[in-house]
Design a protein around this motif. Structure first.
Motif, PDB file in Angstrom:
ATOM      1  N   VAL A 145       3.522   5.937  -5.702  1.00  0.00           N
ATOM      2  CA  VAL A 145       3.407   6.182  -7.144  1.00  0.00           C
ATOM      3  C   VAL A 145       2.367   7.261  -7.420  1.00  0.00           C
ATOM      4  CG1 VAL A 145       2.699   5.150  -9.335  1.00  0.00           C
ATOM      5  CG2 VAL A 145       4.179   3.866  -7.782  1.00  0.00           C
ATOM      6  N   LYS A 146       1.249   7.188  -6.712  1.00  0.00           N
ATOM      7  CA  LYS A 146       0.163   8.147  -6.927  1.00  0.00           C
ATOM      8  C   LYS A 146       0.540   9.551  -6.462  1.00  0.00           C
ATOM      9  CE  LYS A 146      -4.660   8.968  -5.602  1.00  0.00           C
ATOM     10  NZ  LYS A 146      -5.816   8.429  -4.826  1.00  0.00           N
ATOM     11  N   LEU A 147       1.101   9.655  -5.277  1.00  0.00           N
ATOM     12  CA  LEU A 147       1.342  10.968  -4.680  1.00  0.00           C
ATOM     13  C   LEU A 147       2.565  11.666  -5.252  1.00  0.00           C
ATOM     14  CD1 LEU A 147       0.537  10.091  -0.954  1.00  0.00           C
ATOM     15  CD2 LEU A 147      -0.912  11.322  -2.569  1.00  0.00           C
ATOM     16  N   THR A 148       3.533  10.903  -5.751  1.00  0.00           N
ATOM     17  CA  THR A 148       4.716  11.531  -6.359  1.00  0.00           C
ATOM     18  C   THR A 148       4.516  11.766  -7.844  1.00  0.00           C
ATOM     19  OG1 THR A 148       5.774   9.402  -6.831  1.00  0.00           O
ATOM     20  CG2 THR A 148       6.252  10.425  -4.685  1.00  0.00           C
ATOM     21  N   ASP A 149       3.306  11.537  -8.332  1.00  0.00           N
ATOM     22  CA  ASP A 149       3.018  11.719  -9.753  1.00  0.00           C
ATOM     23  C   ASP A 149       3.960  10.864 -10.603  1.00  0.00           C
ATOM     24  OD1 ASP A 149       1.576  12.705 -11.848  1.00  0.00           O
ATOM     25  OD2 ASP A 149       2.564  14.656 -11.923  1.00  0.00           O
ATOM     26  N   GLY A 150       4.028   9.577 -10.194  1.00  0.00           N
ATOM     27  CA  GLY A 150       4.860   8.639 -10.933  1.00  0.00           C
ATOM     28  C   GLY A 150       6.344   8.866 -10.751  1.00  0.00           C
ATOM     29  N   GLY A 151       6.746   9.431  -9.618  1.00  0.00           N
ATOM     30  CA  GLY A 151       8.156   9.673  -9.349  1.00  0.00           C
ATOM     31  C   GLY A 151       8.636  11.056  -9.736  1.00  0.00           C
ATOM     32  N   PRO A 155      11.362   5.308   1.642  1.00  0.00           N
ATOM     33  CA  PRO A 155      11.138   4.984   0.228  1.00  0.00           C
ATOM     34  C   PRO A 155      11.707   6.061  -0.686  1.00  0.00           C
ATOM     35  CG  PRO A 155       9.130   4.656   1.499  1.00  0.00           C
ATOM     36  CD  PRO A 155      10.100   5.352   2.397  1.00  0.00           C
ATOM     37  N   PRO A 156      12.130   5.702  -1.898  1.00  0.00           N
ATOM     38  CA  PRO A 156      12.636   6.709  -2.841  1.00  0.00           C
ATOM     39  C   PRO A 156      11.601   7.803  -3.084  1.00  0.00           C
ATOM     40  CG  PRO A 156      13.051   4.483  -3.644  1.00  0.00           C
ATOM     41  CD  PRO A 156      12.165   4.345  -2.452  1.00  0.00           C
ATOM     42  N   GLY A 157      12.042   9.061  -2.998  1.00  0.00           N
ATOM     43  CA  GLY A 157      11.128  10.176  -3.212  1.00  0.00           C
ATOM     44  C   GLY A 157      10.471  10.701  -1.960  1.00  0.00           C
ATOM     45  N   VAL A 158      10.772  10.097  -0.793  1.00  0.00           N
ATOM     46  CA  VAL A 158      10.185  10.551   0.477  1.00  0.00           C
ATOM     47  C   VAL A 158      11.267  11.244   1.293  1.00  0.00           C
ATOM     48  CG1 VAL A 158       9.032   9.860   2.612  1.00  0.00           C
ATOM     49  CG2 VAL A 158       8.487   8.701   0.468  1.00  0.00           C
ATOM     50  N   VAL A 159      10.952  12.445   1.800  1.00  0.00           N
ATOM     51  CA  VAL A 159      11.932  13.233   2.554  1.00  0.00           C
ATOM     52  C   VAL A 159      11.476  13.423   3.990  1.00  0.00           C
ATOM     53  CG1 VAL A 159      12.729  14.430   0.494  1.00  0.00           C
ATOM     54  CG2 VAL A 159      10.853  15.415   1.830  1.00  0.00           C
ATOM     55  N   ASP A 160      12.435  13.621   4.871  1.00  0.00           N
ATOM     56  CA  ASP A 160      12.142  13.912   6.272  1.00  0.00           C
ATOM     57  C   ASP A 160      11.621  15.334   6.423  1.00  0.00           C
ATOM     58  OD1 ASP A 160      12.745  11.543   7.768  1.00  0.00           O
ATOM     59  OD2 ASP A 160      14.856  11.857   7.300  1.00  0.00           O
ATOM     60  N   ASP A 161      11.161  15.659   7.633  1.00  0.00           N
ATOM     61  CA  ASP A 161      10.642  17.001   7.904  1.00  0.00           C
ATOM     62  C   ASP A 161      11.726  18.059   7.728  1.00  0.00           C
ATOM     63  OD1 ASP A 161       8.158  16.041   8.379  1.00  0.00           O
ATOM     64  OD2 ASP A 161       7.985  16.784  10.431  1.00  0.00           O
ATOM     65  N   PHE A 162      11.271  19.308   7.648  1.00  0.00           N
ATOM     66  CA  PHE A 162      12.127  20.480   7.459  1.00  0.00           C
ATOM     67  C   PHE A 162      13.309  20.441   8.430  1.00  0.00           C
ATOM     68  CE2 PHE A 162      12.734  25.237   7.695  1.00  0.00           C
ATOM     69  CZ  PHE A 162      13.022  25.416   6.348  1.00  0.00           C
ATOM     70  N   PRO A 163      14.532  20.303   7.932  1.00  0.00           N
ATOM     71  CA  PRO A 163      15.682  20.107   8.822  1.00  0.00           C
ATOM     72  C   PRO A 163      16.365  21.403   9.256  1.00  0.00           C
ATOM     73  CG  PRO A 163      16.365  19.769   6.559  1.00  0.00           C
ATOM     74  CD  PRO A 163      14.899  20.162   6.520  1.00  0.00           C
ATOM     75  N   TYR A 164      15.848  22.553   8.817  1.00  0.00           N
ATOM     76  CA  TYR A 164      16.551  23.813   9.054  1.00  0.00           C
ATOM     77  C   TYR A 164      16.023  24.496  10.312  1.00  0.00           C
ATOM     78  CZ  TYR A 164      17.568  22.716   4.237  1.00  0.00           C
ATOM     79  OH  TYR A 164      17.935  22.060   3.109  1.00  0.00           O
ATOM     80  N   ARG A 177       0.834  -1.201   0.000  1.00  0.00           N
ATOM     81  CA  ARG A 177       0.000   0.000   0.000  1.00  0.00           C
ATOM     82  C   ARG A 177       0.869   1.252   0.000  1.00  0.00           C
ATOM     83  NH1 ARG A 177      -4.610   2.082   4.354  1.00  0.00           N
ATOM     84  NH2 ARG A 177      -5.522   3.626   2.948  1.00  0.00           N
ATOM     85  N   VAL A 178       1.954   1.238   0.757  1.00  0.00           N
ATOM     86  CA  VAL A 178       2.881   2.366   0.753  1.00  0.00           C
ATOM     87  C   VAL A 178       3.415   2.603  -0.655  1.00  0.00           C
ATOM     88  CG1 VAL A 178       5.176   3.112   1.510  1.00  0.00           C
ATOM     89  CG2 VAL A 178       3.540   2.241   3.179  1.00  0.00           C
TER      90      VAL A 178
END
Length: 349
Positions: A48-54, A164-173, A42-43
């Motif tokens: 795929v859906k939320l990243t607009d196909g990467g 997962p590829p294309g997923v980033v952590d929260d704002f690090p600044y 499911r993840v």
């Protein structure tokens, strides 16, 4: 569930310790053991859906948001109000018993029993005020996606080594992300969305300094405020304008009117905001009565629930037009008056 490695349909007993009994490989998420019923497959489908196909990068919260129920786990009033509803009966009965006992002869025992009931009710109310208030604060502070964040940070990383590829952590600044040549400041208190904007190149593309903290805004730049459709989100815009007199401050949304009557809008309902906050928002003149009523019921729509491609396009349009509008005074006044973002459900209005 389906094994993400060998595609076998596994019964619960066939996947002990999140391990496939066929291919012997361990997977990260079992839908039977997490409240969002997330699985590895499911993840991947959501990704795929939320990243607009990467094409896009998204935050962990944006990835988990589609799995949230539309109504939050806490509905209606706070624990203190619920306790009042339970305790008013023994309190009233006790008071009546005391009055009857004191006004009639040989009814001293009746008055004593009434006093005991009143004492129990008062002690119960005191406990509700102390412990119920603390529990309400804990529930309000607990992010609805905290469980999903934990699963991705531990279970997923333990199996796959990273997000997962294309997923980033929260704002690090800690202060502000300030690219060279920035001319516009963007305030977004949601660290997940701030990280999403930075990861997708908004700062470099449009000359935008991004911060999640109102006290970290660069000086002199016009400010764009991006917020949830919520009472605290609407308050943020007003307070930012009060704190920056003379500065251009654009309310980029999400406005309640854009989502509160939109079919399928990802609204969630939790604790009702304080009555004095709703009254204060009403006095500001920035919201309609319908919007205030919607907010007063505890409804919110989070930015992380907006489809990432739509959110990115809206923010891009906002900062691009603001950059153009700052070149001449008439254009600046027009931009500040009409706003920019067209949210879901607003088109054609």
């Amino acid at each position: 569930m389906i094994c993400p490695f060998c595609d076998q349909n596994l019964l619960l007993k066939e996947r002990p310790n999140r391990t496939c009994s066929h291919c012997k490989r361990r997977f990260a998420l079992d839908p039977k053991t997490n409240s969002l019923r997330m699985s590895d497959l499911r993840v991947r489908r959501l990704l795929v859906k939320l990243t607009d196909g990467g094409r896009l990068k998204i935050s962990v919260d944006q990835l988990g948001s589609p799995a949230l129920p539309r109504t939050g786990p806490v509905k209606g009033e706070s624990p203190v109000v619920e306790a009042l509803g339970c305790l008013w009966v023994p309190l009233l009965v006790g008071i009546v018993m005391i009055i009857v006992g004191l006004s009639a002869e040989d009814m001293g025992g009746f008055a004593i029993a009434g006093s005991v009931l009143v004492l129990i009710a008062v002690l119960g109310l005191s406990a509700a005020l102390i412990f119920g208030g603390k529990e309400q604060k804990r529930e309000q502070a607990r992010h609805p996606l905290s469980g999903f964040r934990g699963m991705m940070a531990t279970d997923w990383k333990n199996v796959y080594g990273s997000l997962p590829p294309g997923v980033v952590d929260d704002f690090p600044y800690r202060k502000v992300y300030l690219p060279e040549g920035a001319r516009i400041a963007l305030l977004c208190p949601d660290g997940a969305i701030a990280a999403f904007l930075v990861a997708n190149g908004i700062p470099e593309r449009y000359g935008v300094a991004v911060t999640a903290h109102a006290d970290r805004l660069p000086e002199e730049m016009p400010v764009v405020v991006l917020h949830d459709a919520s009472a605290p989100g609407c308050r943020l815009v007003i307070r930012t304008r009060e704190a920056l007199p003379g500065r251009t401050v654009i309310d980029a949304g999400l406005p309640p009117r854009a989502v509160m009557r939109t079919p399928g809008a990802p609204a969630r309902r939790g604790y009702k905001p304080a009555k004095d906050l709703i009254e204060w928002l009403g006095e500001s003149g920035t919201l309609t009565k319908a919007e205030l009523d919607w907010l007063a019921k505890g409804w919110t729509v989070s930015l992380v629930a907006i489809r990432p491609a739509k959110l990115l396009a809206a923010v891009s349009k906002t900062v691009e037009r603001l950059a153009a509008a700052t070149r001449t005074e008439p254009e600046r006044r027009e931009a500040e008056a009409v706003g920019f973002l067209t949210w879901p459900g607003e088109a054609g209005r």
